[in-house]
Design an enzyme around this catalytic site. Structure first.
Site, PDB file in Angstrom:
ATOM      1  N   ASP A  50       0.874  -1.170   0.000  1.00  0.00           N
ATOM      2  CA  ASP A  50       0.000   0.000   0.000  1.00  0.00           C
ATOM      3  C   ASP A  50       0.921   1.234   0.000  1.00  0.00           C
ATOM      4  OD1 ASP A  50      -3.192   0.613   1.647  1.00  0.00           O
ATOM      5  OD2 ASP A  50      -2.090   1.774   0.167  1.00  0.00           O
TER       6      ASP A  50
HETATM    7  C1  GLC Z   1      -4.209   4.360  -0.036  1.00  0.00           C
HETATM    8  C2  GLC Z   1      -5.154   3.250   0.340  1.00  0.00           C
HETATM    9  C3  GLC Z   1      -5.342   2.211  -0.739  1.00  0.00           C
HETATM   10  C4  GLC Z   1      -5.205   2.866  -2.103  1.00  0.00           C
HETATM   11  C5  GLC Z   1      -3.770   3.335  -2.235  1.00  0.00           C
HETATM   12  C6  GLC Z   1      -3.522   4.032  -3.570  1.00  0.00           C
HETATM   13  O1  GLC Z   1      -3.410   4.721   1.058  1.00  0.00           O
HETATM   14  O2  GLC Z   1      -4.875   2.554   1.542  1.00  0.00           O
HETATM   15  O3  GLC Z   1      -6.620   1.622  -0.554  1.00  0.00           O
HETATM   16  O4  GLC Z   1      -5.506   1.926  -3.133  1.00  0.00           O
HETATM   17  O5  GLC Z   1      -3.388   4.204  -1.174  1.00  0.00           O
HETATM   18  O6  GLC Z   1      -4.268   5.204  -3.639  1.00  0.00           O
END
Ligand code: GLC
Length: 709
Positions: free
Chosen positions: A262
């Site tokens: 993430d």
């Molecule tokens: C965010 C979220 C995730 C998302 C990613 C990209 O922090 O936790 O769900 O897909 O970053 O935006």
């Protein structure tokens, strides 16, 4: 493209670059100009930027094309960038938020939501979407319940599978299809106290039996990617967790796709206290089985050292890079790096009228009627509209990046468009701002509609709330409206179950969540009776915050509280019942459905036999409507304590006015097992309770025996 041959030609740095994903501000405009400005926080120089393998987010086709063109000019092997984005509940046609989608209990509808989302997103050249989110949730204080499919493991499976099928449509190489990245692996929804990014602590047994079902279903449906969660599992950050990324994902589920962190979550392993620095985080990530590093630079800045030092790291690196290159090949990007990006198509496909019409249908099926004391539908009535959502257009909800609330109708506009008589509108939620004249006008209405709820910013990532009543003192507005003597219909716009004990003076309560681009048109069609509401809750509504976590499929405990039996030493509270205010599976209709005559084809079954359960559903009203009939089972005695009930099936059926439908469910062996700590299915013979009903607290039951010969 011959991936094996390409791998032989890549340098170590070029391989590592394929595992780097950069946030959009590195690529949105001219790369050279942007690189100097934004990269300094990531200590990245231009050379490393042009080694990146994928991009997080892109605005439109023209941007994608210019970024890809500039990038490929500098790429020695012309390996195209893969573009990924958060298309969670629609691209520019915004559908209801996932928690609302799950309240439709309509698998094929949700598959089509994903299908349309993919078609629209692909016109911008987006290749992968970070969806479905398959985090099972039990704590409405957590802001991200809005992105989830609720508290039930079976529904997680149904809806995660539906979204993967909708996005990928069995062939990700085709234009209009995108690869699905299921997230957040694993059990992010169990963040302690509902506080985002907080610690997660659960048994392997609970992880296997409750929290992994959605991710597993997405993988089994063919999802090409999985994203690691910010939290720890067994004390080890999910992003560097070998048990999750190798034992469960690769060995147990035979997943051969790509893993991605993430946002910055590999670097955050330092804050977790599981790495001294980025260099150590890089080693732990590649050893655990993390492929792409999103928006941090542990790999790009430190993996080369580890490769030089230890040949096994090079093997792991090659495996990770190969998975990424194979995905790019499967997406057709080597044949067409601009796959899907089409400025002309963008103009005629995005927000196409048929997409918007479908979004309205989905919104209609996601609305849940919680209370209705002979008030709704309001046909041919003089309506007074009060509260912030009387005039607000903010129905898209969180994670609707490319959507534009300005294109939406407010509730007032939707009522007027539908021909309703609106005699007064006041968006204020503060009773003190309503003077004598206001009260005079309100008294002239036949019904007051109080449109209240959370703002978009009170829901979603990093937006947890410790108290979950209606915000800004909106409860007082409803109490005030009731003093005027009219019927009051409370319409809720929110991203989580709220505490609604203090608005029970409402004559009707309608839970609409955030219903997307066509939300208010759908809401008006329900309020005026053009559409019969059919949504049912997929997450319990607590009576107060103290009951949390509260969920229907709980264990019995050794001292269960039996309603109506007065026993002090049992599992209960002194000051509130154990029951939710509105239970899992609950939702009213303008029709009245009776459940009668449950019968089983047999009361014993072996491993190779099935039992057919049948029940009659009678629509006693003068209007047809959908009813969602739910099948639950309970395993009375097993090697581990089993829940008092578990959803094992459901059927959503249209039942005509004054008619009866007989609904059947086949009980098969696979419904009767549970998982051990290693995820192996365990089947034990014994007595089971079969329940069928309209929600988790309204079932008819019969027992049967499962015999292992
Ligand atoms: C965010 C979220 C995730 C998302 C990613 C990209 O922090 O936790 O769900 O897909 O970053 O935006």
């Amino acid at each position: 493209m011959d991936i094996k041959q390409l791998m032989k030609e890549l340098t170590t740095e070029e391989k590592i670059g394929q595992l780097l994903q950069l946030a959009p501000f590195h690529f949105i405009k001219d790369i050279e100009m942007e690189v100097a400005g934004h990269v300094s926080p990531l200590s990245l120089n231009q050379d490393k930027i042009f080694l990146a393998g994928s991009v997080l987010g892109i605005g439109h086709a023209s941007e994608m094309i210019s970024v890809q063109e500039k990038y490929l000019k500098k790429s020695r092997h012309k390996i195209p960038l893969m573009f990924m984005a958060d298309i969670i509940h629609g691209y520019e046609t915004i559908f209801p938020v996932p928690l609302a989608l799950s309240c439709t209990w309509h698998e094929s509808l949700i598959e089509k939501v994903a299908r349309i989302s993919a078609v629209e997103a692909q016109t911008a050249g987006i290749h992968v979407t970070f969806s479905p989110m398959a985090d099972l949730v039990r704590d409405p204080r957590w802001g991200r319940v809005v992105e989830s499919f609720g508290e039930d493991p079976y529904l997680q499976k149904v809806f995660a599978r539906a979204m993967v099928n909708g996005y990928q449509n069995n062939d990700i190489s085709k234009v209009g299809h995108v690869a699905a990245c299921v997230k957040h692996f694993a059990a992010y929804g169990l963040s302690e106290a509902g506080r985002d990014y907080n610690t997660v602590d659960l048994s392997r047994s609970s992880l296997q039996n409750n929290f992994l079902s959605g991710y597993q279903a997405a993988i089994e449906a063919g999802a090409k990617m999985i994203m690691t969660a910010f939290n720890v599992i067994d004390g080890v950050p999910a992003t560097i967790n070998k048990y999750l990324l190798r034992d469960v994902l690769r060995k147990q589920w035979h997943f051969d796709g790509v893993t991605i962190s993430d946002y910055d979550s590999l670097h955050q392993v330092i804050d977790h206290g599981c790495a001294e620095n980025d260099e150590q985080a890089a080693l732990k990530g590649i050893e655990a089985g993390l492929d792409i590093e999103m928006a941090s630079t542990c790999y790009i800045n430190h993996l080369t050292k580890h490769v030089k030092h230890d040949p096994t790291i090079e093997i792991l690196l090659n495996q990770a890079v190969e998975r990424v290159l194979i995905l790019k090949k499967d997406l057709g990007l080597f044949d067409n790096p601009y796959k899907g990006a089409d400025v002309k198509q963008e103009k005629c496909i995005v927000r196409a009228i048929e997409h918007l019409e479908f979004a309205q249908k989905v919104a209609e099926e996601s609305v849940v009627l919680l209370k209705n004391d002979q008030t709704l539908p309001i046909e041919n009535k003089k309506i007074a509209l009060i509260g912030p959502y009387a005039t607000s257009k903010e129905t898209n909800g969180p994670w609707s990046w490319h959507g534009n609330n300005d294109f939406n109708l407010s509730l007032e506009e939707a009522f007027i468009k539908a021909g309703s008589e609106i005699i007064y509108v006041n968006p204020s939620h503060d009773p003190k701002t309503y003077d004598e004249h206001d009260c005079l006008m309100l008294r002239q209405a036949d019904v007051i509609v109080a449109a209240v709820g959370e703002t978009t910013k009170q829901s979603g990532e990093a937006h947890s709330r410790s108290q979950i009543e209606l915000p800004f003192g909106q409860e007082k507005l409803i109490t005030f409206a009731k003093t005027l003597g009219q019927k009051v219909v409370t319409v809720l716009y929110n991203g989580r179950p709220l505490i609604l004990e203090n608005i029970q003076t409402s004559d009707a309560i309608v839970e609409t969540w955030f219903t997307g681009s066509m939300g208010n048109q759908a809401i008006v069609d329900i309020l005026t009776g053009k559409v019969n509401p059919s949504g049912k809750l997929t997450m319990s509504f607590p009576r107060n915050v103290g009951q949390i976590p509260i969920y229907y499929n709980h264990l019995n405990t050794g001292r269960p509280k039996i309603e109506g039996i007065d026993n002090e030493f049992v599992s209960y509270y002194l000051d509130v019942s154990n029951q939710s205010l509105y239970p899992f599976g609950y939702g009213l209709s303008y029709s009245t459905f009776d459940y009668k005559n449950l019968r089983l084809s047999a009361t014993r079954m072996t491993e190779t036999e099935t039992i057919t359960a049948s029940i009659d559903i009678i629509n006693k009203s003068d209007r047809g409507g959908y009813e969602i009939i739910q099948l639950y089972l309970r395993d009375y005695v097993a090697g581990i304590s089993r829940p008092v009930m578990e959803l094992k099936g459901f059927k959503k059926v249209w039942i005509k006015a004054f008619s009866k439908e007989t609904i059947t469910f086949d009980i098969t062996k696979d419904m009767l097992g549970y998982k051990d700590e290693n995820g192996m299915d365990i089947y034990e013979q014994g007595r089971f309770k079969l329940m069928i009903g309209k929600h988790a607290e309204a079932v008819i039951s019969m027992d049967f025996d499962f015999i292992k010969e």
